[in-house]
Design an enzyme around this catalytic site. Structure first.
Site, short mmCIF file in Angstrom:
data_model
loop_
_atom_site.label_atom_id
_atom_site.label_comp_id
_atom_site.label_asym_id
_atom_site.label_seq_id
_atom_site.Cartn_x
_atom_site.Cartn_y
_atom_site.Cartn_z
N ASP A 1 -0.87 -10.30 -6.41
CA ASP A 1 0.10 -9.47 -5.67
C ASP A 1 0.39 -10.04 -4.28
O ASP A 1 0.00 -9.48 -3.27
CB ASP A 1 -0.47 -8.04 -5.57
CG ASP A 1 0.58 -7.02 -5.13
OD1 ASP A 1 1.65 -7.43 -4.65
OD2 ASP A 1 0.30 -5.81 -5.25
N HIS B 1 4.34 -6.49 -3.87
CA HIS B 1 4.97 -5.16 -3.90
C HIS B 1 5.51 -4.75 -2.53
O HIS B 1 6.31 -3.83 -2.45
CB HIS B 1 4.05 -4.11 -4.56
CG HIS B 1 2.97 -3.52 -3.71
ND1 HIS B 1 1.66 -3.95 -3.75
CD2 HIS B 1 2.98 -2.51 -2.81
CE1 HIS B 1 0.92 -3.22 -2.91
NE2 HIS B 1 1.71 -2.34 -2.33
N SER C 1 -1.66 -2.19 2.41
CA SER C 1 -1.16 -3.21 1.50
C SER C 1 -0.69 -4.40 2.31
O SER C 1 0.03 -4.25 3.29
CB SER C 1 0.01 -2.66 0.69
OG SER C 1 -0.50 -1.99 -0.42
N1 ARG Z 1 -1.46 1.46 -5.97
C1 ARG Z 1 -0.93 0.52 -5.01
C2 ARG Z 1 -0.54 1.22 -3.73
O1 ARG Z 1 -0.46 2.33 -3.57
C3 ARG Z 1 0.17 -0.32 -5.56
C4 ARG Z 1 1.49 0.34 -5.81
C5 ARG Z 1 2.55 -0.56 -6.36
N2 ARG Z 1 2.31 -0.94 -7.75
C6 ARG Z 1 2.65 -0.19 -8.85
N3 ARG Z 1 2.34 -0.61 -10.03
N4 ARG Z 1 3.33 0.93 -8.77
O2 ARG Z 1 0.26 1.70 -3.22
N1 GLU Z 2 -1.11 -0.06 -2.60
C1 GLU Z 2 -1.31 0.59 -1.33
C2 GLU Z 2 -0.17 0.26 -0.35
O1 GLU Z 2 0.92 -0.01 -0.78
C3 GLU Z 2 -2.62 0.22 -0.77
C4 GLU Z 2 -3.64 0.77 -1.63
C5 GLU Z 2 -4.29 2.00 -1.08
O2 GLU Z 2 -3.69 3.08 -0.99
O3 GLU Z 2 -5.46 1.78 -0.73
O4 GLU Z 2 -0.31 0.37 0.84
#
Ligand code: ARG
Ligand code: GLU
Length: 712
Positions: free
Chosen positions: A218, A83, A647
């Site tokens: 990922d 991502h 991330s």
């Molecule tokens: N929750 C993760 C992070 O904040 C992954 C975000 C990307 N993935 C998604 N399905 N939207 O940022």
């Molecule tokens: N998915 C998050 C990012 O893109 C990391 C997950 C979190 O917030 O801990 O940085």
């Protein structure tokens, strides 16, 4: 923290084995080495960050300003999340050659794909420079204080000798009580090496986002290229793979619960030192407001996306980003309640006041300010979210700013080009009819949730969403903002140059436009009735928060403090752990390939599995990558205190070997941004075994593994 609070917070729960006392996003030059060693770390702080000789920090970079990435070979091979590399993978994709769907694997270095504009930043040095930056500020108050600080920062930067490819960034820590200077080094030739198909890299998509158990691979891979002298250079096909000072060995040893891990990266933002009253406002007012707005927007989009596949594709990425924080905030509120965050803070504040009575004055003032600010803050939350999620209003906002800029004589050619390209790319994935519906519903929500003094005159006519739908549809149809009506003989959604060809006419038409007028009345009322009070109270809160931070640090001598995350390089540590987030629910710490197959839904846009992976699973063709269970481990959780920006961060073991790739948190613990609690807070990582398994067995790219130092 006092002993008493420690007892109640950390000893009560049945999951008692926790020795871990601190969360924390530690500055790498000021690690909490003792607790890290107590939890099992075998290397020393000097192995993690050292300016005299190679150390782990030389293998960790900020990836394109947001995510984190790490070097895993002597040839500059870079690992980050799928991502995080998504935009680059998408940029190389065409309908005929869809790398998002099919994945991409360079066969050799010549096949690696350049990505103009992408950069990575190393941190070469970190110095505390508080005395220098606060010199001569003793008797100053805002705005003079900020001016003097900025001046000192400039003087400091100019006094340092650095290379042309280096920069110095000075950052405030502890709410302005300390300052640190970071020397960074930027490489700009970053090539795409490999990425699994989305059905692995984004497996589970939104349904599984923030959720454990998780089965997402990922990850994606890039390579840093350098000039012939190994120094940063602009892209050239003659550049050579960068030779790092240090790269991370990759461990494929089995994991066990309670193994020590640490995560090294660039966390974006946390607020761990707020007073109880602030946490209560977030939990009771702010988060619920944001959640309510997004819930309506998501539900309205979803109804259409389910029945119309063109809309589904158009809105997929927007829906994902709206849903991402919607889901996070729900988890945050639950977690704050469950961890008794407010009560904990109230008790802690009591213990501080018992030691230093002056703190009571600070807290009384903060309490009063937050309560005074509450109605304005609530309106700010609703206003901001409504205008962001009602796309028609958001577009009107872009044109509103454009007119303001033209009329104040500040509109430059460059800005105009930027605006045109911004709205053009927005219109590409915009459905005016669908958004008219979203806007109608959000407007009703806004009217019903907003105190009358914050509403434009006559707005009560918008309080019913069913009546709004035809009204807003009518406005939308007659608007140039939505592109359904024309100006200068063209639609803004069509020939934008033509629509902008006569600026006076465009501005005149906008000012009479029904959607523009709707937005303008909301914006102007907000700017008059809420924003000035909100902002001026926030300024006072910020001043007191700085004082409260300093008082906490001076008074609570037993506690080790770390500064809140601010997108600078940090270390966090913990143990590999499952969790018990709810009554009778208990999660293991590790998922496996069999779990991917359990979730498999043929042809589904979230849960499809590539045929080749199914074949490998059926043949149990796992090479070196199965664990003691005979299956390939996919993901695991630990108690590391991470946030957005982490991330792509490496998760390392007690010896500094790579064991996982951070990509998410378990949503029951997302209150860790405000109140980390090792009972509930878990970060989610892709297992290195799964990454190497996909590279070798799925992608037939053993040449990449041969570059790495694999620890068995
Ligand atoms: N929750 C993760 C992070 O904040 C992954 C975000 C990307 N993935 C998604 N399905 N939207 O940022
Ligand atoms: N998915 C998050 C990012 O893109 C990391 C997950 C979190 O917030 O801990 O940085």
């Amino acid at each position: 923290m006092t002993k008493k609070i420690l007892l109640s917070v950390f000893i009560l729960p049945a999951v008692m084995a926790f020795a871990q006392q601190y969360g924390g996003m530690w500055i790498p030059t000021e690690l909490n080495e003792k607790e890290m060693k107590d939890l099992g770390m075998k290397i020393s702080a000097k192995d993690i960050f050292n300016t005299q000789k190679p150390s782990i920090k030389d293998a960790v970079v900020q990836f394109n300003g947001g995510c984190t990435a790490e070097i895993i070979s002597p040839k500059g091979l870079l690992l980050t999340n799928h991502h995080c590399g998504y935009g680059q993978i998408q940029a190389h994709s065409t309908v005929q050659n869809d790398l998002l769907s099919n994945g991409f694997w360079a066969k050799n270095p010549d096949g690696e794909l350049p990505n103009p504009g992408v950069k990575v930043d190393f941190i070469v040095d970190i110095k505390e420079v508080t005395d220098f930056i606060l010199e001569g500020t003793d008797n100053l108050v805002e705005p003079e204080l900020a001016k003097k600080i900025n001046k000192n920062i400039e003087v400091y930067k100019n006094s340092q000798k650095i290379e042309s490819y280096q920069s110095i960034i000075v950052k405030s820590m502890y709410y302005g009580n300390k300052f640190y200077a970071f020397t960074t080094e930027t490489y700009k030739d970053i090539r795409l090496v490999g990425a699994p198909p989305q059905s692995i890299g984004k497996f589970g998509s939104d349904t599984d986002n923030w959720v454990w158990p998780r089965h997402t691979g990922d990850f994606s891979m890039f390579r840093i290229y350098a000039g012939k002298d190994n120094k940063p250079a602009e892209y050239s096909k003659d550049n050579i793979p960068y030779v790092p000072k240090h790269y991370l060995p990759v461990s494929i040893k089995d994991k066990a619960e309670n193994d020590f891990t640490f995560v090294f990266g660039f966390p974006g933002k946390t607020t761990e030192y707020l007073p109880a009253v602030a946490v209560e406002k977030i939990m009771k007012d702010i988060d619920p407001a944001r959640i309510a707005v997004r819930e309506v927007a998501l539900k309205t989009l979803d109804e259409k996306m389910r029945t119309d596949s063109e809309t589904r594709i158009k809105y997929a990425s927007k829906y994902a980003s709206v849903a991402n924080y919607w889901k996070k905030w729900i988890g945050e509120v639950e977690g704050l309640k469950k961890s008794n965050a407010v009560e904990k803070k109230v008790m802690y504040e009591g213990s501080l006041v018992a030691k230093n009575h002056e703190i009571k004055t600070t807290l009384d003032q903060l309490n009063k300010l937050y309560n005074d600010q509450a109605p304005y803050a609530l309106n700010n939350a609703y206003y901001t979210e409504v205008v962001k999620n009602a796309e028609t209003l958001k577009l009107a906002g872009d044109y509103y700013d454009y007119i303001a800029s033209v009329e104040s004589g500040k509109m430059e050619e460059k800005e105009l080009t930027k605006l045109k390209s911004k709205v053009t790319s927005f219109y590409k994935d915009y459905s005016a009819e669908l958004d008219a519906k979203v806007t109608a519903k959000l407007l009703a929500l806004y009217v019903n949730k907003t105190a009358p003094q914050f509403l434009p005159a006559g707005f009560s006519k918008y309080k019913d969403e069913n009546q709004n739908i035809p009204m807003i549809e009518e406005m939308s149809k007659n608007s140039i903002v939505t592109g359904r009506s024309q100006v200068n003989g063209a639609a803004l959604t069509g020939d934008i140059e033509k629509a902008f060809s006569n600026q006076d006419k465009l501005i005149k038409t906008l000012k009479k436009d029904p959607v523009y007028q709707l937005y303008a009345s909301m914006k102007e009322t907000y700017m008059k009735t809420a924003d000035p009070q909100f902002t001026s109270l926030q300024g006072k809160i910020d001043d007191l928060q700085k004082k409260f931070m300093a008082q906490q640090m001076a008074t609570d001598k037993d506690r080790k403090f770390f500064p809140d995350a601010n997108s600078t390089l940090r270390v966090t540590y913990g143990k590999v752990k499952g969790s018990t987030p709810r009554d009778a629910v208990s999660y293991g710490y590790q998922t496996h390939l069999a779990g991917v197959m359990e979730k498999y839904i043929p042809g589904d846009y979230e849960f499809d599995v590539p045929k080749k992976l199914i074949d490998l699973y059926n043949k149990k063709d796992y090479g070196n990558y199965k664990d003691k269970t005979g299956d390939v481990p996919v993901g695991f959780t630990a108690t590391n205190h991470t946030t957005g920006g982490n991330s792509g961060s490496p998760a390392l073991d007690a010896n500094g070997n790579l064991v996982g790739l951070n990509f998410d948190r378990q949503w029951e613990g997302t209150m860790s941004d405000i109140n980390y609690d090792p009972r509930f807070s878990r970060n989610i990582m892709v297992d290195t075994k799964y990454i190497l398994f996909i590279i070798e067995k799925f992608a037939d790219s053993k040449w990449l593994i041969d570059e790495m130092k694999v620890v068995k």
